[in-house]
Design a protein around this motif. Structure first.
Motif, mmCIF file in Angstrom:
data_model
loop_
_atom_site.group_PDB
_atom_site.id
_atom_site.type_symbol
_atom_site.label_atom_id
_atom_site.label_comp_id
_atom_site.label_asym_id
_atom_site.label_seq_id
_atom_site.Cartn_x
_atom_site.Cartn_y
_atom_site.Cartn_z
ATOM 1 N N THR A 63 -13.342 9.202 -4.058
ATOM 2 C CA THR A 63 -13.125 7.900 -3.419
ATOM 3 C C THR A 63 -11.617 7.751 -3.231
ATOM 4 N N TYR A 64 -11.244 7.074 -2.152
ATOM 5 C CA TYR A 64 -9.840 7.052 -1.738
ATOM 6 C C TYR A 64 -9.287 5.633 -1.705
ATOM 7 N N HIS A 65 -8.032 5.518 -2.047
ATOM 8 C CA HIS A 65 -7.320 4.259 -2.085
ATOM 9 C C HIS A 65 -6.384 4.239 -0.878
ATOM 10 N N GLY A 66 -6.563 3.259 0.013
ATOM 11 C CA GLY A 66 -5.639 3.154 1.137
ATOM 12 C C GLY A 66 -6.141 3.797 2.417
ATOM 13 N N SER A 67 -7.396 4.201 2.433
ATOM 14 C CA SER A 67 -7.897 4.846 3.657
ATOM 15 C C SER A 67 -8.033 3.818 4.790
ATOM 16 N N GLY A 68 -8.491 2.599 4.447
ATOM 17 C CA GLY A 68 -8.640 1.556 5.474
ATOM 18 C C GLY A 68 -7.281 1.133 6.022
ATOM 19 N N CYS A 69 -6.307 1.012 5.119
ATOM 20 C CA CYS A 69 -4.947 0.635 5.543
ATOM 21 C C CYS A 69 -4.387 1.710 6.468
ATOM 22 N N THR A 70 -4.590 2.976 6.089
ATOM 23 C CA THR A 70 -4.068 4.094 6.883
ATOM 24 C C THR A 70 -4.677 4.080 8.279
ATOM 25 N N THR B 238 -0.880 -6.479 -9.248
ATOM 26 C CA THR B 238 -0.812 -5.585 -10.402
ATOM 27 C C THR B 238 -2.008 -4.668 -10.255
ATOM 28 N N GLN B 239 -1.783 -3.398 -10.078
ATOM 29 C CA GLN B 239 -2.920 -2.489 -9.946
ATOM 30 C C GLN B 239 -2.494 -1.067 -10.226
ATOM 31 N N ASN B 240 -3.501 -0.227 -10.475
ATOM 32 C CA ASN B 240 -3.257 1.211 -10.545
ATOM 33 C C ASN B 240 -4.361 1.897 -9.754
ATOM 34 N N GLY C 108 -3.218 -6.869 7.093
ATOM 35 C CA GLY C 108 -4.078 -6.312 6.043
ATOM 36 C C GLY C 108 -4.482 -7.413 5.081
ATOM 37 N N PHE C 109 -4.225 -7.212 3.787
ATOM 38 C CA PHE C 109 -4.612 -8.195 2.760
ATOM 39 C C PHE C 109 -3.829 -9.491 2.965
ATOM 40 N N LEU C 110 -4.559 -10.607 3.092
ATOM 41 C CA LEU C 110 -3.877 -11.868 3.421
ATOM 42 C C LEU C 110 -3.677 -12.774 2.213
ATOM 43 N N ASN D 158 -8.026 0.074 -10.521
ATOM 44 C CA ASN D 158 -8.462 -1.244 -10.013
ATOM 45 C C ASN D 158 -7.274 -2.199 -9.877
ATOM 46 N N VAL D 159 -7.558 -3.343 -9.228
ATOM 47 C CA VAL D 159 -6.551 -4.403 -9.085
ATOM 48 C C VAL D 159 -6.753 -5.391 -10.243
ATOM 49 N N LYS D 160 -5.652 -5.732 -10.950
ATOM 50 C CA LYS D 160 -5.782 -6.624 -12.107
ATOM 51 C C LYS D 160 -5.302 -8.037 -11.814
ATOM 52 N N PRO E 112 -9.664 -6.539 7.720
ATOM 53 C CA PRO E 112 -10.023 -7.476 6.647
ATOM 54 C C PRO E 112 -10.080 -6.730 5.307
ATOM 55 N N VAL E 113 -9.490 -7.310 4.262
ATOM 56 C CA VAL E 113 -9.527 -6.693 2.921
ATOM 57 C C VAL E 113 -10.166 -7.700 1.976
ATOM 58 N N PHE E 114 -11.380 -7.412 1.567
ATOM 59 C CA PHE E 114 -12.110 -8.364 0.717
ATOM 60 C C PHE E 114 -12.283 -7.868 -0.713
ATOM 61 N N ALA E 115 -12.196 -6.546 -0.913
ATOM 62 C CA ALA E 115 -12.392 -6.012 -2.270
ATOM 63 C C ALA E 115 -11.564 -4.749 -2.440
ATOM 64 N N ALA E 116 -11.147 -4.502 -3.685
ATOM 65 C CA ALA E 116 -10.426 -3.255 -3.976
ATOM 66 C C ALA E 116 -11.454 -2.147 -4.187
ATOM 67 N N GLY E 117 -11.003 -0.908 -4.017
ATOM 68 C CA GLY E 117 -11.901 0.229 -4.220
ATOM 69 C C GLY E 117 -12.508 0.224 -5.613
ATOM 70 N N ALA F 102 0.975 -7.628 5.031
ATOM 71 C CA ALA F 102 -0.009 -7.071 4.088
ATOM 72 C C ALA F 102 0.482 -7.246 2.660
ATOM 73 N N GLY F 103 -0.375 -6.849 1.719
ATOM 74 C CA GLY F 103 -0.036 -6.975 0.309
ATOM 75 C C GLY F 103 0.690 -5.742 -0.200
ATOM 76 N N HIS F 104 1.383 -5.912 -1.331
ATOM 77 C CA HIS F 104 2.086 -4.775 -1.942
ATOM 78 C C HIS F 104 1.239 -4.180 -3.062
ATOM 79 N N GLY G 284 -0.431 3.660 -2.816
ATOM 80 C CA GLY G 284 -1.582 4.254 -2.122
ATOM 81 C C GLY G 284 -2.087 3.408 -0.970
ATOM 82 N N ALA G 285 -2.148 2.084 -1.203
ATOM 83 C CA ALA G 285 -2.703 1.173 -0.196
ATOM 84 C C ALA G 285 -1.640 0.150 0.185
ATOM 85 N N GLY G 286 -2.104 -0.877 0.920
ATOM 86 C CA GLY G 286 -1.218 -1.999 1.224
ATOM 87 C C GLY G 286 -0.051 -1.639 2.120
ATOM 88 N N ILE G 287 1.024 -2.399 1.945
ATOM 89 C CA ILE G 287 2.134 -2.332 2.887
ATOM 90 C C ILE G 287 2.814 -0.956 2.905
HETATM 91 N N1 PLP Z 1 -4.071 -3.972 0.472
HETATM 92 C C1 PLP Z 1 -3.889 -4.114 -0.863
HETATM 93 C C2 PLP Z 1 -2.689 -4.842 -1.339
HETATM 94 C C3 PLP Z 1 -4.814 -3.590 -1.767
HETATM 95 O O1 PLP Z 1 -4.608 -3.750 -3.066
HETATM 96 C C4 PLP Z 1 -5.960 -2.902 -1.262
HETATM 97 C C5 PLP Z 1 -6.962 -2.331 -2.154
HETATM 98 O O2 PLP Z 1 -6.872 -2.384 -3.343
HETATM 99 C C6 PLP Z 1 -6.105 -2.760 0.123
HETATM 100 C C7 PLP Z 1 -5.147 -3.299 0.942
HETATM 101 C C8 PLP Z 1 -7.260 -2.054 0.760
HETATM 102 O O3 PLP Z 1 -7.217 -0.711 0.490
HETATM 103 P P1 PLP Z 1 -8.141 0.303 1.318
HETATM 104 O O4 PLP Z 1 -7.320 0.833 2.422
HETATM 105 O O5 PLP Z 1 -8.494 1.327 0.295
HETATM 106 O O6 PLP Z 1 -9.319 -0.472 1.811
#
Ligand code: PLP
Length: 263
Positions: free
Chosen positions: A204-211, A45-47, A81-83, A50-52, A108-113, A12-14, A19-22
């Protein structure tokens, strides 16, 4: 005590906010009493807003890291997760085919929150044609399900199309639908097998799908069947969200460290 806990390998992504990702995956996997191995597809790069920027890892280095782990440690489940890019998917394929006995949980991760697009058409197509057929379960939200099956006129059809591609189960999360309750639907080759409804929380939550996907992966590594794994993972994720907190100025985070799993 030398017994080894079940092992989940997260690819997965960092996310530097944690909050989200690895990091979300590792926290969740460890919470479930499993060991987490982690291979990072991309730095971001994100906070909490949003993801920058996304910086993908060299596919060759990524595969080398995966092989070093998987040739040494017995992995009980792989969570994706994010590929990052279609090139990374292509590089992963020989390894996924070689280790196809290990259950694959694909989120599948196609968009940031915050709205930033995290997948181009090429990556979406690569996930559809190469990752979905290899997965035990795929866990798209409704937007991702529609992106993966643009022909589907409703979510049942999208799920059917993904099952026809070869995955055994599909969990479509309803958090992005404009419904009063959040409705998650679990499908198998027999069609819809379970519909779960959850009260919509005010943030709205960051990382709920990853969790959620990491919790399913840990439950599978612990030897649980998919319907039970999904049910317990939804309970766990819901309790982390209900106890969530706002660490910054944007999305809230699930509280994965102290929450009690009621299941
Ligand atoms: N993985 C990475 C690296 C992300 O940046 C994000 C969202 O920004 C996600 C996964 C997916 O996050 P969520 O669990 O909120 O769908």
């Amino acid at each position: 005590m030398t017994a080894c806990p079940p092992v989940v390998l997260s690819i997965a992504g960092h996310d530097p906010t944690g909050g989200a990702g690895i990091q979300a995956d590792i926290e969740t996997i460890v919470y479930h009493g499993c060991h987490a191995c982690s291979v990072i597809t991309a730095l971001t790069t994100q906070n909490t807003r949003n993801v920058k920027r996304v910086c993908c890892q060299e596919p060759e280095a990524l595969i080398e890291q995966l092989r070093a782990v998987i040739q040494d440690i017995k992995v009980d489940a792989i969570k994706i997760g994010f590929l990052g890019s279609a090139e990374i998917v292509a590089a992963l394929l020989p390894l996924l085919s070689e280790y196809n006995r290990i259950p694959l949980i694909a989120d599948p991760v196609f968009a940031a929150g915050g709205g930033a697009q995290l997948a181009n058409d090429e990556l979406i197509q690569a996930i559809k044609s190469e990752i979905v057929p290899r997965a035990l379960i795929v866990t798209p939200n409704s937007h991702e399900a529609r992106a993966l099956d643009s022909m589907g006129s409703n979510l049942d059809e999208c799920a059917g199309a993904l099952i026809n591609l070869g995955c055994r189960f599909v969990l479509i999360k309803g958090s992005h639908e404009k419904t009063e309750l959040i409705v998650n639907r679990l499908y198998s080759a027999s069609g819809l097998i379970k519909k779960s409804q959850w009260p919509r929380l005010p943030h709205t939550y960051h990382g709920s799908g990853c969790t959620l996907a990491a919790s399913i992966a840990a439950n599978v590594a612990l030897g649980k069947e998919i319907p039970v794994s999904v049910e317990e993972a939804q309970e766990f994720t819901w309790s982390t969200l209900e106890a969530g907190y706002p660490p910054g100025h944007g999305q809230w985070f699930p509280r994965r460290n102290t929450v009690q799993n009621e299941s």
